[in-house]
Scaffold this active site. Sequence first.
Site, PDB file in Angstrom:
ATOM      1  N   ARG A 188      38.028 -39.788  34.594  1.00  0.00           N
ATOM      2  CA  ARG A 188      37.285 -40.260  33.435  1.00  0.00           C
ATOM      3  C   ARG A 188      37.455 -41.767  33.176  1.00  0.00           C
ATOM      4  O   ARG A 188      38.285 -42.427  33.758  1.00  0.00           O
ATOM      5  CB  ARG A 188      37.696 -39.482  32.193  1.00  0.00           C
ATOM      6  N   ASP A 189      36.601 -42.225  32.240  1.00  0.00           N
ATOM      7  CA  ASP A 189      36.655 -43.571  31.673  1.00  0.00           C
ATOM      8  C   ASP A 189      36.233 -44.653  32.668  1.00  0.00           C
ATOM      9  O   ASP A 189      37.014 -45.567  32.993  1.00  0.00           O
ATOM     10  CB  ASP A 189      38.052 -43.885  31.126  1.00  0.00           C
TER      11      ASP A 189
ATOM     12  N   MET B 210      36.612 -41.664  14.869  1.00  0.00           N
ATOM     13  CA  MET B 210      36.392 -42.530  16.018  1.00  0.00           C
ATOM     14  C   MET B 210      37.685 -42.710  16.777  1.00  0.00           C
ATOM     15  O   MET B 210      38.774 -42.685  16.196  1.00  0.00           O
ATOM     16  CB  MET B 210      35.829 -43.892  15.601  1.00  0.00           C
TER      17      MET B 210
ATOM     18  N   TRP C 195      38.833 -35.205  15.848  1.00  0.00           N
ATOM     19  CA  TRP C 195      38.263 -35.205  17.199  1.00  0.00           C
ATOM     20  C   TRP C 195      37.490 -33.918  17.432  1.00  0.00           C
ATOM     21  O   TRP C 195      37.905 -32.826  17.045  1.00  0.00           O
ATOM     22  CB  TRP C 195      39.386 -35.333  18.228  1.00  0.00           C
TER      23      TRP C 195
ATOM     24  N   GLU D  87      44.601 -43.572  31.597  1.00  0.00           N
ATOM     25  CA  GLU D  87      43.341 -43.566  30.867  1.00  0.00           C
ATOM     26  C   GLU D  87      42.773 -44.969  30.690  1.00  0.00           C
ATOM     27  O   GLU D  87      43.506 -45.964  30.682  1.00  0.00           O
ATOM     28  CB  GLU D  87      43.535 -42.912  29.493  1.00  0.00           C
TER      29      GLU D  87
ATOM     30  N   ASP E 197      38.457 -44.310  21.134  1.00  0.00           N
ATOM     31  CA  ASP E 197      38.370 -45.429  22.073  1.00  0.00           C
ATOM     32  C   ASP E 197      37.141 -46.332  21.884  1.00  0.00           C
ATOM     33  O   ASP E 197      36.015 -45.828  21.807  1.00  0.00           O
ATOM     34  CB  ASP E 197      38.299 -44.911  23.506  1.00  0.00           C
TER      35      ASP E 197
ATOM     36  N   SER F 252      34.657 -41.652  27.249  1.00  0.00           N
ATOM     37  CA  SER F 252      34.704 -43.116  27.272  1.00  0.00           C
ATOM     38  C   SER F 252      34.083 -43.730  28.520  1.00  0.00           C
ATOM     39  O   SER F 252      33.957 -43.084  29.563  1.00  0.00           O
ATOM     40  CB  SER F 252      36.148 -43.592  27.150  1.00  0.00           C
TER      41      SER F 252
END
Length: 369
Positions: free
Chosen positions: A138-139, A14, A40, A191, A16, A77
Amino acid sequence: MRFSYHFEPNQGWMNDPNGLCFYKGQYHAFFQYNPYAPQWDTMHWGHAVSEDLIHWTQIETALYPDQPYEDEGGCFSGSALEKDGALHLFYTSVSHKMGQTQSVATSRDGLHFEKHPNNPIIPRGPYCTPEGRNPDFRDPKVFEAFGKYCMVVGSCEGTVGQVLLYTSDDLVNWQHERVLYASDAFGGTLECPDLFPLGDKWVLMFSAMKPKVASTVFVIGDFDGHTFTPEAETYSEFGTDFYAPQSFSHPDGRRILIGWFYHWGKELPTGATTAGALSIPRELSLKDGRICNYPVAEARHLLTESSPYVKITGTTVAVFGLDGKEVFRKDLKGINGLEEIEKADILFDTKAVEIFINEGLISLSQWLI
């Protein structure tokens, strides 16, 4: 050797925390997840629930990378928002054909999620070139403010990290507004951005990939729904095992933060079947122009004033591993204006410590193995 009160997955990797929220009487923590191995890989969204913010139960995986627009990196994420009784998960979908795009999945029970037929709802970032020279987009963190829905997304232009602002009236059709914030001080993509009110200010939080410590940046300023005006940059966390935090608003008004309790490149102990955990939930506050992060009231009975793994000499904090070897040392003098350590609260759990100096003016998160 598992944690007693820090969440870690039943198996696998695991990173974020995602989609932190309080929904239908429970706290929900989603997280980047590889259920198949402690490393990952193609990302899923794991899912855990809690009644008290301390004891978490892992339940059915919320998002699987099962669509063409997720066929490379999976489901990266993102965040959660409740609207009209439904819970919406916004996430970065990653595919060979389209790169990093933004998508949404919705649930009426908080357990089973249906991906929107119009995904990706934001097909490409305005600064992502067709040639792929700038693929980072992203995110998404979504919130409601000034009578509309806002989304901040991390990106970059060359080495200049950016946070982009989008707005929407319906959570599906999004309009790119502007580059909300940009800086070349952090080595690239900003990020996991998060923008939220705290006291009488707004705080823009993001994670910088380049530094190993002090990677969580808080920029204090003002936001009017269109423009963010920075006033001060500050840091709270200086340990090596804390990254990509996300915040959410508790129903009682507290702003609660949870981070990824681990770090990239950490070597797994022999025989380990899991990797990564969540930090203890922390309440954020603004004091004298600085961000403080301190364990939520529900966790404060776990704090102690000393630990055999922590030694404080003057303003220097040293942390020792389970094998007795020093794993971390830092002189905190001058950081956030600290002149002396007036109080140190230590939260020890099996194989790690979280240390809070002067009620959260500075925190240090450190694994002991």
